[in-house]
Design a protein around this motif. Structure first.
Motif, PDB file in Angstrom:
ATOM      1  N   LYS A  88       0.827  -1.204   0.000  1.00 26.77           N
ATOM      2  CA  LYS A  88       0.000   0.000   0.000  1.00 26.77           C
ATOM      3  C   LYS A  88       0.855   1.245   0.000  1.00 26.77           C
ATOM      4  O   LYS A  88       0.483   2.253  -0.574  1.00 26.77           O
ATOM      5  N   SER A  89       2.016   1.195   0.671  1.00 30.62           N
ATOM      6  CA  SER A  89       2.900   2.355   0.657  1.00 30.62           C
ATOM      7  C   SER A  89       4.350   1.907   0.632  1.00 30.62           C
ATOM      8  O   SER A  89       4.713   0.885   1.197  1.00 30.62           O
ATOM      9  N   MET A  90       5.163   2.691  -0.077  1.00 29.90           N
ATOM     10  CA  MET A  90       6.594   2.450  -0.128  1.00 29.90           C
ATOM     11  C   MET A  90       7.290   3.789   0.024  1.00 29.90           C
ATOM     12  O   MET A  90       6.970   4.742  -0.684  1.00 29.90           O
ATOM     13  N   VAL A  91       8.208   3.881   0.984  1.00 26.45           N
ATOM     14  CA  VAL A  91       8.997   5.080   1.207  1.00 26.45           C
ATOM     15  C   VAL A  91      10.463   4.671   1.174  1.00 26.45           C
ATOM     16  O   VAL A  91      10.865   3.748   1.881  1.00 26.45           O
ATOM     17  N   ILE A  92      11.258   5.337   0.327  1.00 28.17           N
ATOM     18  CA  ILE A  92      12.693   5.103   0.283  1.00 28.17           C
ATOM     19  C   ILE A  92      13.349   6.423   0.644  1.00 28.17           C
ATOM     20  O   ILE A  92      13.258   7.392  -0.102  1.00 28.17           O
ATOM     21  N   LYS A  93      13.971   6.459   1.821  1.00 29.54           N
ATOM     22  CA  LYS A  93      14.541   7.705   2.314  1.00 29.54           C
ATOM     23  C   LYS A  93      15.624   7.389   3.339  1.00 29.54           C
ATOM     24  O   LYS A  93      15.460   6.504   4.161  1.00 29.54           O
ATOM     25  N   GLY A  94      16.726   8.115   3.284  1.00 27.90           N
ATOM     26  CA  GLY A  94      17.784   7.963   4.258  1.00 27.90           C
ATOM     27  C   GLY A  94      18.402   6.576   4.303  1.00 27.90           C
ATOM     28  O   GLY A  94      18.760   6.089   5.363  1.00 27.90           O
ATOM     29  N   GLY A  95      18.517   5.918   3.141  1.00 22.64           N
ATOM     30  CA  GLY A  95      19.107   4.592   3.092  1.00 22.64           C
ATOM     31  C   GLY A  95      18.213   3.485   3.595  1.00 22.64           C
ATOM     32  O   GLY A  95      18.678   2.384   3.864  1.00 22.64           O
ATOM     33  N   LYS A  96      16.926   3.749   3.740  1.00 23.32           N
ATOM     34  CA  LYS A  96      15.989   2.740   4.238  1.00 23.32           C
ATOM     35  C   LYS A  96      14.777   2.647   3.324  1.00 23.32           C
ATOM     36  O   LYS A  96      14.383   3.610   2.697  1.00 23.32           O
ATOM     37  N   ILE A  97      14.220   1.461   3.274  1.00 21.91           N
ATOM     38  CA  ILE A  97      12.962   1.237   2.557  1.00 21.91           C
ATOM     39  C   ILE A  97      11.905   0.911   3.603  1.00 21.91           C
ATOM     40  O   ILE A  97      12.103   0.034   4.438  1.00 21.91           O
ATOM     41  N   LEU A  98      10.801   1.633   3.570  1.00 13.52           N
ATOM     42  CA  LEU A  98       9.649   1.320   4.414  1.00 13.52           C
ATOM     43  C   LEU A  98       8.535   0.829   3.512  1.00 13.52           C
ATOM     44  O   LEU A  98       8.087   1.554   2.625  1.00 13.52           O
ATOM     45  N   ILE A  99       8.111  -0.412   3.706  1.00 18.81           N
ATOM     46  CA  ILE A  99       7.009  -0.973   2.946  1.00 18.81           C
ATOM     47  C   ILE A  99       5.904  -1.301   3.923  1.00 18.81           C
ATOM     48  O   ILE A  99       6.091  -2.115   4.827  1.00 18.81           O
ATOM     49  N   ASN A 100       4.781  -0.634   3.749  1.00 18.69           N
ATOM     50  CA  ASN A 100       3.642  -0.781   4.662  1.00 18.69           C
ATOM     51  C   ASN A 100       4.094  -0.608   6.110  1.00 18.69           C
ATOM     52  O   ASN A 100       3.628  -1.284   7.012  1.00 18.69           O
TER      53      ASN A 100
END
Length: 119
Positions: free
Chosen positions: A23-35
């Motif tokens: 539902k969401s993907m954030v790639i920021k600061g060397g990290k991937i956040l998925i859901n």
């Protein structure tokens, strides 16, 4: 080991982790956040390519070589990288440095250094 990260979703793998519906993907600061689940990007991966098979609610990326969404997106925010969406962007699309390609954009769209193409 490859010099490229390729994310294939909504069912896909990053470093051996399988994700179902994205539902969401954030790639920021060397990290991937998925859901909301954090995945660390190894420093020896200089290029990130995202390929999402299906719809995505939120995509927020600091820097990426290429993004292709084979579906619709609700909200897209990319600092550096081009975005290709086979379907529609139902909300806002903001790209600082790169192009936006899609069928239509229902919200606001902007790019500082790039073009917006709707078909």
């Amino acid at each position: 080991m490859s010099d490229k990260i390729v994310f294939n979703g909504p069912v896909g793998k990053i470093y051996g982790s399988t994700f179902g519906s994205v539902k969401s993907m954030v790639i920021k600061g060397g990290k991937i956040l998925i859901n909301g689940s954090e995945q660390v990007i190894p420093s020896d991966y200089p290029e990130i390519t995202i390929n999402i098979q299906g719809d995505v609610e939120r995509l927020e990326v600091e820097q990426c070589e290429k993004i292709h969404i084979h579906g619709n997106a609700n909200r897209v925010k990319v600092n550096c990288g081009s975005v290709d969406v086979d379907g529609n962007i139902k909300g806002d699309a903001n790209v600082n440095c790169g192009n936006i390609h899609c069928q239509s954009i229902e919200g606001d769209a902007s790019t500082t250094m790039g073009d917006i193409h709707k078909s």
